[in-house]
Design a protein around this motif. Structure first.
Motif, PDB file in Angstrom:
ATOM      1  N   ASP A   1      12.715   7.163  -2.240  1.00  0.00           N
ATOM      2  CA  ASP A   1      11.347   6.767  -2.568  1.00  0.00           C
ATOM      3  C   ASP A   1      10.748   6.099  -1.336  1.00  0.00           C
ATOM      4  O   ASP A   1      11.488   5.588  -0.464  1.00  0.00           O
ATOM      5  N   GLN A   2       9.439   6.128  -1.255  1.00  0.00           N
ATOM      6  CA  GLN A   2       8.749   5.613  -0.074  1.00  0.00           C
ATOM      7  C   GLN A   2       7.365   5.146  -0.491  1.00  0.00           C
ATOM      8  O   GLN A   2       6.718   5.746  -1.355  1.00  0.00           O
ATOM      9  N   LYS A   3       6.899   4.061   0.127  1.00  0.00           N
ATOM     10  CA  LYS A   3       5.584   3.540  -0.227  1.00  0.00           C
ATOM     11  C   LYS A   3       4.984   2.786   0.947  1.00  0.00           C
ATOM     12  O   LYS A   3       5.709   2.151   1.727  1.00  0.00           O
ATOM     13  N   ASN A   4       3.658   2.839   1.055  1.00  0.00           N
ATOM     14  CA  ASN A   4       2.929   2.044   2.035  1.00  0.00           C
ATOM     15  C   ASN A   4       2.493   0.735   1.376  1.00  0.00           C
ATOM     16  O   ASN A   4       1.985   0.738   0.255  1.00  0.00           O
ATOM     17  N   PHE A   5       2.714  -0.376   2.078  1.00  0.00           N
ATOM     18  CA  PHE A   5       2.342  -1.690   1.567  1.00  0.00           C
ATOM     19  C   PHE A   5       1.271  -2.295   2.474  1.00  0.00           C
ATOM     20  O   PHE A   5       1.485  -2.449   3.681  1.00  0.00           O
ATOM     21  N   ASP A   6       0.132  -2.617   1.900  1.00  0.00           N
ATOM     22  CA  ASP A   6      -0.991  -3.179   2.646  1.00  0.00           C
ATOM     23  C   ASP A   6      -0.588  -4.535   3.228  1.00  0.00           C
ATOM     24  O   ASP A   6      -0.268  -5.461   2.472  1.00  0.00           O
ATOM     25  N   PRO A   7      -0.606  -4.690   4.563  1.00  0.00           N
ATOM     26  CA  PRO A   7      -0.189  -5.972   5.147  1.00  0.00           C
ATOM     27  C   PRO A   7      -1.088  -7.137   4.757  1.00  0.00           C
ATOM     28  O   PRO A   7      -0.670  -8.295   4.843  1.00  0.00           O
ATOM     29  N   ALA A   8      -2.310  -6.845   4.298  1.00  0.00           N
ATOM     30  CA  ALA A   8      -3.184  -7.928   3.845  1.00  0.00           C
ATOM     31  C   ALA A   8      -2.613  -8.608   2.606  1.00  0.00           C
ATOM     32  O   ALA A   8      -2.946  -9.767   2.316  1.00  0.00           O
TER      33      ALA A   8
END
Length: 237
Positions: free
Chosen positions: A132-139
């Motif tokens: 599984d893979q996901k982008n996490f908003d650094p904000a």
């Protein structure tokens, strides 16, 4: 409270030309009997791979493997036909389970990629392999912790086959927070990615780490702008 300190300059190091790798725990040619693992946390590698280079197809089984690019991007391929690019601010998790083969290459021909690869012993062995893979908003992690890995994929995080939680945080100078264990039987391993923090009476610099067990609450203060990864993991016997 019990603590163990691993300074960044005491880690194992391997220079393969195309790969520079720092090993917090014993790995490959680096062996330290006092640094085999911290509970379920078995490997914490801090890697830099030159442009166009990477790891050819190789097998894994019965390990939870988390990849976190710090800069640049990784190209992932595996024997299930999966082909993905893992960018900065993405997190990828692989449950190797009964066995899988994959390769990881720098997605750029010219620029280096820097990433963490972290291995945990699984809670349940011989499961079907899973990615599984996901982008996490650094904000979402400014002056607070952002959960990126959790047992049930809670808080929009990635699911891991272990009673473990990974959290990232970027804290501005003089910001502080308290951390409480997510599970009574767990310990916390705090890895400083950048900056300088104070935990209790201990000052940690970039790439220093502290493992903590038998605690109620950790008080963390950013002495300068800092970025942290906290791994809350079971303490295996």
């Amino acid at each position: 409270m019990k603590t163990i300190i691993h300074r960044g300059n005491t880690r194992g190091f391997a220079d393969h030309g195309w790969l520079q790798s720092y090993h917090t725990f014993s790995f490959a040619g680096y062996y330290n009997p006092e640094r085999i693992h911290f509970g379920a946390l078995r490997v914490l590698n801090d890697d830099t791979v030159k442009g166009g280079m990477g790891f050819g197809a190789h097998p894994h089984d019965n390990m939870e493997i988390v990849s976190i690019p710090l800069s640049g991007a990784l190209e992932h391929k595996d024997n299930t036909g999966r082909h993905k690019i893992i960018n900065q601010h993405d997190v990828q998790i692989m449950s190797a389970g009964t066995g899988i083969q994959h390769s990881e290459f720098n997605a750029s021909r010219t620029e280096p990629v820097k990433f963490l690869q972290i291995w945990l012993f699984p809670k349940e062995k011989d499961i079907a392999p899973r990615y599984d893979q996901k982008n996490f908003d650094p904000a979402g992690r400014v002056n607070r912790l952002q959960t990126v890995v959790a047992p049930d994929g809670e808080d929009d995080s990635l699911h891991i086959n272990q009673d473990a939680w990974f959290s990232l945080g970027t804290f501005e100078k003089n910001n502080s927070f308290s951390y409480t264990s997510r599970r009574a039987q767990n310990g916390a391993y705090i890895f400083v990615l950048s900056g300088r923090v104070k935990i209790g009476d201990e000052v940690l610099e970039a790439r220093d780490a502290m493992g903590v067990t038998d605690y109620d609450k950790l008080n963390v203060n950013a002495l300068e702008d800092a970025e942290l990864l906290i791994m809350d993991v079971p303490m295996l016997q």
